[in-house]
Write a protein that holds these residues in place. Structure first.
Motif: not given
Length: 175
Positions: A85, A132-133
Motif C-alpha cells: 500500500d 487505502q480503499d
C-alpha cells in the motif's frame, strides 16, 4: 495510468501519481475522488491553517496555497515505485513565483513571507503515499527546499529582498 482526466484506475501507482498531479490542476471533485476522508498530510506543519485539516479539504487547501504563489505549477513524475500500500514518487515541481509565498508557525501564525521574484524554479521532490480503499490516506515528502530557494533568489537574501520580506510578512499578518 489511465489517461482520461478525472478517471483513475484502482492501481496504487496510478492513484499516487494523479494525487500529486492534482496539486497543480485538480478541482474539488478530484480531491474527493483521490483523498481518503481520514487522510493525513505529514508535511502540513508550515502550511496555512486551512491545510492542516485531514482529508480532501486539507489537501486541496495545500494545492491552492501552492498555486497562489507559483504560476504554472507543474509536476514531472520521473519514477514510481510501489510495495503493497506504499508508493514512492520521484518528481520535479516547477513554476514561477508570482505572489507572496507565506509559511506558517505551528500555532498558525505567519512564519515567513517571500515576496514574488518572478523567477522560475524546478526542484526535485520525493513523495511517499500510503493508499487505502483506493485513496491516499497518508502523505509525506522530501524536497530540495534549499535548491528552490536559491533558484528563486530567496537565499542568499540581498538587503533589499530582506526589506521586501519584512513588508510581505507584515502584510500577511494583517490578512
Amino acid at each position: 495510468m489511465n489517461s482520461t482526466p478525472g478517471i483513475v484506475s484502482s492501481d496504487p501507482r496510478s492513484i499516487a501519481v494523479r494525487s500529486i498531479q492534482i496539486m497543480a490542476d485538480g478541482e474539488p471533485a478530484d480531491f474527493e475522488e483521490l483523498v481518503h476522508p481520514d487522510a493525513v498530510n505529514r508535511e502540513d506543519q508550515v502550511e496555512p491553517p486551512a491545510a492542516r485539516v485531514g482529508g480532501p479539504k486539507g489537501f486541496q487547501a495545500t494545492a491552492l496555497w501552492l498555486r497562489e504563489a507559483f504560476a504554472g505549477l507543474h509536476y514531472d513524475i520521473h519514477h514510481v515505485v510501489a510495495e503493497g500500500d506504499l508508493v514512492a514518487l520521484n518528481c520535479t515541481m516547477s513554476g514561477r513565483h508570482v505572489a507572496p509565498f507565506v509559511t506558517y508557525t505551528p500555532d498558525g501564525g505567519v512564519g515567513t513571507a517571500f515576496p514574488p521574484t518572478g523567477r522560475t524554479f524546478a526542484a526535485t521532490q520525493s513523495h511517499w503515499l500510503r493508499i487505502q480503499d483506493g485513496k491516499v490516506i497518508e502523505h509525506w515528502a522530501n524536497r530540495d527546499d534549499l535548491g528552490q530557494a536559491e533558484q528563486l533568489g530567496w537565499v542568499p537574501p540581498t538587503p533589499v529582498y530582506l526589506f521586501r520580506m519584512a513588508r510581505a510578512k507584515s502584510k500577511a499578518k494583517r490578512g
